[in-house]
Enzyme design. Structure first.
Site, PDB file in Angstrom:
ATOM      1  N   CYS A 212     -11.746 -19.135  30.376  1.00 32.14           N
ATOM      2  CA  CYS A 212     -10.542 -18.842  31.329  1.00 32.14           C
ATOM      3  C   CYS A 212     -10.847 -17.256  32.089  1.00 32.14           C
ATOM      4  CB  CYS A 212      -9.135 -18.522  30.755  1.00 32.14           C
ATOM      5  SG  CYS A 212      -8.548 -20.069  30.052  1.00 32.14           S
TER       6      CYS A 212
ATOM      7  N   ARG B 177     -16.393 -19.317  33.820  1.00 31.84           N
ATOM      8  CA  ARG B 177     -15.588 -18.989  32.421  1.00 31.84           C
ATOM      9  C   ARG B 177     -14.549 -20.030  32.109  1.00 31.84           C
ATOM     10  NH1 ARG B 177     -15.536 -13.436  30.939  1.00 31.84           N
ATOM     11  NH2 ARG B 177     -13.805 -13.872  29.548  1.00 31.84           N
TER      12      ARG B 177
ATOM     13  N   TRP C  45     -10.054 -22.924  31.363  1.00 33.38           N
ATOM     14  CA  TRP C  45     -10.640 -23.836  30.386  1.00 33.38           C
ATOM     15  C   TRP C  45      -9.667 -24.148  29.262  1.00 33.38           C
ATOM     16  CZ3 TRP C  45     -11.887 -23.914  25.039  1.00 33.38           C
ATOM     17  CH2 TRP C  45     -12.748 -24.731  24.667  1.00 33.38           C
TER      18      TRP C  45
ATOM     19  N   ASN D 243      -5.515 -15.351  29.616  1.00 33.66           N
ATOM     20  CA  ASN D 243      -6.864 -15.649  28.691  1.00 33.66           C
ATOM     21  C   ASN D 243      -6.508 -15.315  27.188  1.00 33.66           C
ATOM     22  OD1 ASN D 243     -10.242 -14.362  28.398  1.00 33.66           O
ATOM     23  ND2 ASN D 243      -9.362 -16.388  27.888  1.00 33.66           N
ATOM     24  N   GLY D 244      -6.888 -16.373  26.292  1.00 35.15           N
ATOM     25  CA  GLY D 244      -6.441 -16.052  24.864  1.00 35.15           C
ATOM     26  C   GLY D 244      -5.610 -17.168  24.185  1.00 35.15           C
TER      27      GLY D 244
ATOM     28  N   GLU E 277     -33.387 -24.558  20.568  1.00 33.88           N
ATOM     29  CA  GLU E 277     -33.172 -24.017  22.031  1.00 33.88           C
ATOM     30  C   GLU E 277     -33.253 -25.210  23.195  1.00 33.88           C
ATOM     31  OE1 GLU E 277     -31.017 -22.013  22.939  1.00 33.88           O
ATOM     32  OE2 GLU E 277     -31.578 -21.567  25.022  1.00 33.88           O
TER      33      GLU E 277
ATOM     34  N   LYS F 116     -30.564 -26.667  25.342  1.00 35.97           N
ATOM     35  CA  LYS F 116     -30.555 -26.613  26.757  1.00 35.97           C
ATOM     36  C   LYS F 116     -30.410 -27.961  27.247  1.00 35.97           C
ATOM     37  CE  LYS F 116     -29.880 -23.480  27.606  1.00 35.97           C
ATOM     38  NZ  LYS F 116     -29.580 -22.425  26.702  1.00 35.97           N
TER      39      LYS F 116
ATOM     40  N   GLU G   5     -26.549 -29.810  26.532  1.00 33.80           N
ATOM     41  CA  GLU G   5     -25.311 -29.135  27.209  1.00 33.80           C
ATOM     42  C   GLU G   5     -25.427 -29.381  28.548  1.00 33.80           C
ATOM     43  OE1 GLU G   5     -25.152 -24.999  26.226  1.00 33.80           O
ATOM     44  OE2 GLU G   5     -27.059 -24.388  26.907  1.00 33.80           O
TER      45      GLU G   5
ATOM     46  N   HIS H 296     -37.918 -36.509   6.983  1.00 36.49           N
ATOM     47  CA  HIS H 296     -36.490 -36.414   6.147  1.00 36.49           C
ATOM     48  C   HIS H 296     -35.223 -36.906   6.629  1.00 36.49           C
ATOM     49  CE1 HIS H 296     -38.693 -34.627   2.689  1.00 36.49           C
ATOM     50  NE2 HIS H 296     -39.430 -33.663   3.536  1.00 36.49           N
TER      51      HIS H 296
ATOM     52  N   LYS I 114     -18.914 -20.123  29.839  1.00 35.86           N
ATOM     53  CA  LYS I 114     -19.887 -19.340  29.385  1.00 35.86           C
ATOM     54  C   LYS I 114     -19.734 -18.351  28.382  1.00 35.86           C
ATOM     55  CE  LYS I 114     -23.756 -16.719  31.124  1.00 35.86           C
ATOM     56  NZ  LYS I 114     -24.766 -17.555  30.320  1.00 35.86           N
TER      57      LYS I 114
HETATM   58  C1  G6P Z   1     -21.293 -19.776  24.986  1.00 43.08           C
HETATM   59  C2  G6P Z   1     -22.407 -20.046  25.935  1.00 43.08           C
HETATM   60  C3  G6P Z   1     -23.632 -19.908  25.547  1.00 43.08           C
HETATM   61  C4  G6P Z   1     -23.759 -18.803  24.518  1.00 43.08           C
HETATM   62  C5  G6P Z   1     -22.694 -18.507  23.590  1.00 43.08           C
HETATM   63  C6  G6P Z   1     -22.775 -17.176  22.811  1.00 43.08           C
HETATM   64  O1  G6P Z   1     -21.293 -21.024  24.261  1.00 43.08           O
HETATM   65  O2  G6P Z   1     -22.098 -21.132  26.875  1.00 43.08           O
HETATM   66  O3  G6P Z   1     -24.536 -19.972  26.547  1.00 43.08           O
HETATM   67  O4  G6P Z   1     -24.877 -18.695  23.946  1.00 43.08           O
HETATM   68  O5  G6P Z   1     -21.586 -18.786  24.039  1.00 43.08           O
HETATM   69  O6  G6P Z   1     -22.356 -16.343  23.922  1.00 43.08           O
HETATM   70  P1  G6P Z   1     -22.763 -14.926  23.834  1.00 43.08           P
HETATM   71  O7  G6P Z   1     -21.980 -14.174  25.081  1.00 43.08           O
HETATM   72  O8  G6P Z   1     -22.165 -14.244  22.602  1.00 43.08           O
HETATM   73  O9  G6P Z   1     -24.140 -14.664  23.849  1.00 43.08           O
END
Ligand code: G6P
Length: 600
Positions: free
Chosen positions: A2, A27, A74, A100-101, A473, A477, A480, A496, A595
């Site tokens: 948010c 956000r 969000w 937000n929260g 990773e 990527k 997501e 396995h 994010k």
């Molecule tokens: C969310 C974002 C990711 C990020 C993760 C941790 O899931 O979409 O891109 O890696 O949070 O966020 P931070 O700000 O703690 O690295």
């Protein structure tokens, strides 16, 4: 999670608020809304979907007036629709607020308020706050009504609130990020710096349980006991073009291409005469164990960090996902160090893990991008990424810079602990930006490979050692941003379970490095080939055996083993980007993601 903006001043309120919202859209983007004080009434407008829906509404032009608030959502409580979108108002539509929260005790509060006659219209937790303020409001006591409402709330909040009769805009925070932008004859509220950067570079970071009372010419910050606090005004170093796309189609692509510069910045002034300069008090000789705690991509950086720190310092490192760490009653205490890795510096579980570690007597270090963020302020010491703002929801340059900072930390601690640093590692580290540029120059070749796999339903990423987290990773990527199922696995674990997925339709992405595991990886590739899987290999080896089994090869430059992870991740970012782009997805705002995850 948010985004909030607020404005008080003489500009066109809706224009300022929309500009801030657009820059905070990373956000959350399932609905948005705005409220302004016009004369002695509150006007509001809400729309389902992205912010463009709000902008397109003809009524937006009526949102003038001298103060207002806005929100991009969000969803946590209540489906994304117009009713659940913020702002939320009281029964008489005299108070409007954005939040937000999570209000954890909203059920109890709501039941009580309903019994007292308040009428609720949404399914959100937020609406209770508007009704609570209404309950405590008596002529002209807006500020104390807000404080009383906050005292009733359990949970986390960043709030921006207006009242139809008040000339003040109020902001309050507990556990969710909120900043105040200090302007001239105008002031701003934002969840994050991009919201206000166009208008001012001066910010106040609100602390928990502080409220700010804004008028165009004044900002008063108080604690909940009413004590006035003299806040520090910080100068933001970011420039506006850093938060714009600068000719790139998406922020994600821009940020992938920014990596050589971001890495140079992260290294800047930290290697002098082959020695690592970090201004840290931590002494490896007094250190027992190291815990790396993070979420998402930052957790993957932590996994790479474990490999590097253990290798260079011979200290034992545990890596935890923050939401697991804090609830598993971890054995951590005096003599231990918790390293929190976070781009935003606001991830709720990471922040709470730090508090837990501190409470149990451990020292804490943050590896953080956002200066002044909650995590940066909570830890004992901090190493900033210096990567510049990252806007794309899928983290790219923050990941590489997190690994760089962990590597610098490991080299620094290794040296302090009496281990000799191999000069070649420093040399390769300094050469890294150039090597990444080489990979970026081949991005169109990777786009061609992406075309071949754009319709895949599932995929497997395999690597060993330091490249196992890179497989994780790479898979994250892809999934997501393209919504193709992807799994990362240690290549040695393939037999396995994951091998059962292999058929002629399954792309398997291997990371095959010139190291002691190469022969084993090549055997794994043979096993996939024997089952007709499609193989894409990211490799720094020009071996005939690899060519024979690979359907596609992405060649990468050679470097030291501990730096190889930083090279190998880049083509995987590019591959994921192009697959998503070819599937027509706006990967800067992928479905259901945000994010910055500021709620648990
Ligand atoms: C969310 C974002 C990711 C990020 C993760 C941790 O899931 O979409 O891109 O890696 O949070 O966020 P931070 O700000 O703690 O690295």
């Amino acid at each position: 999670m948010c985004g909030i903006t607020g404005y008080i001043g003489s500009k066109k309120t809706y224009e300022v608020l929309l500009d801030g919202l657009r820059r905070l859209e990373y956000r959350g983007y399932d609905s948005s809304g705005i409220a302004v004080q016009v004369g002695n009434s509150i006007k509001f407008l809400k729309r389902k979907g992205k912010i463009i829906e709000l902008e397109k509404s003809p009524e937006i032009k009526n949102m003038v007036g001298t103060m207002g608030i806005s929100h991009t959502r969000w969803a946590t409580h209540g489906i994304p629709n117009e009713i659940n979108a913020h702002p939320h108002l009281d029964c008489k539509k005299e108070i409007a607020l954005v939040h937000n929260g999570i209000i954890e005790n909203y059920h109890q509060l709501k039941e009580k308020l309903v019994r007292e006659g308040h009428k609720f219209i949404s399914a959100t937790d937020t609406e209770v706050v508007a009704h609570l303020i209404e309950k405590y409001y008596k002529k002209n006591n807006f500020e104390s009504a807000v404080v009383r409402a906050i005292e009733d709330i359990h949970g986390s909040f960043a709030l921006a609130i207006i009242h139809k009769d008040s000339e003040k805009l109020i902001a309050a925070r507990r556990g969710s990020p909120l900043i105040i932008g200090v302007g001239r004859n105008e002031n701003f509220i934002g969840s994050d710096v991009p919201a206000i950067l166009k208008f001012t570079k001066k910010v106040i970071y609100l602390n928990d349980d502080e409220i700010a009372i804004l008028s165009p010419n004044n900002i008063i910050v108080k604690n909940l006991q009413g004590k006035i606090i003299r806040p520090k005004v910080n100068e933001i170093k970011w420039s506006l073009d850093q938060i714009e796309k600068g000719g790139f189609k998406h922020f994600m692509l821009k940020e992938i291409f920014e990596q050589p510069q971001a890495i140079s910045n992260a290294l800047s002034a930290r290697i002098i005469n082959n020695k690592i300069k970090l201004d840290l008090k931590i002494n490896p000789k007094n250190l027992q164990r190291i815990f790396l705690v993070a979420c998402g991509t930052a957790w993957h950086a932590g996994l790479v960090g474990k490999y590097i720190i253990e290798k260079l310092t011979r200290k034992s490192v545990e890596v935890d996902i923050a939401s697991e760490f804090r609830y598993r009653n971890p054995i951590i205490g005096k003599g231990d160090l918790l390293i929190a890795v976070s781009q935003s510096g606001e991830t709720a579980d990471t922040l709470e893990s730090i508090k837990l570690a501190k409470h149990q007597g451990a020292k804490t270090l943050g590896i953080v991008n956002a200066v002044g963020s909650s995590i940066a302020r909570e830890v004992d010491e901090v190493i900033y990424l210096q990567a510049g703002p990252e806007i794309g929801v899928a983290s790219t340059k923050a990941f590489t810079c997190q690994v760089i900072c962990l590597l610098l930390f490991a080299l620094y601690m290794g040296e302090k602990g009496g281990n000799k640093i191999e000069k070649i590692v420093i040399k390769d580290l300094q050469a890294l930006p150039k090597l990444i540029k080489k990979i970026l120059s081949k991005s169109k070749d990777i786009q061609k490979i992406a075309k071949k796999y754009v319709n895949a339903q599932s995929s497997l990423y395999l690597g060993r050692g330091i490249n196992f987290p890179i497989a994780l990773e790479g898979a994250l990527k892809l999934k997501e941003i393209s919504y193709i199922h992807a799994e990362g696995y240690p290549a040695g674990e393939m037999k396995h379970g994951p091998i059962a997925l292999v058929d002629e339709k399954l792309p398997v992405i291997f990371i095959a490095n010139d190291d002691h595991t190469l022969e084993k990886i090549i055997s794994n590739m043979e096993e996939i080939k024997a089952r007709q899987g499609k193989i894409i290999t990211v490799t720094n080896v020009a071996a005939e055996k690899i060519k024979k089994v690979s359907d596609d090869i992405i060649g990468v430059p050679k470097t030291s083993e501990i730096i190889s992870a930083l090279i190998n991740v880049v083509p995987l970012q590019i591959l994921a980007y192009y697959v998503a782009d070819l599937r027509g997805i706006d990967m800067d705002k992928p479905r259901n993601l945000a994010k910055s995850v500021t709620v648990e």
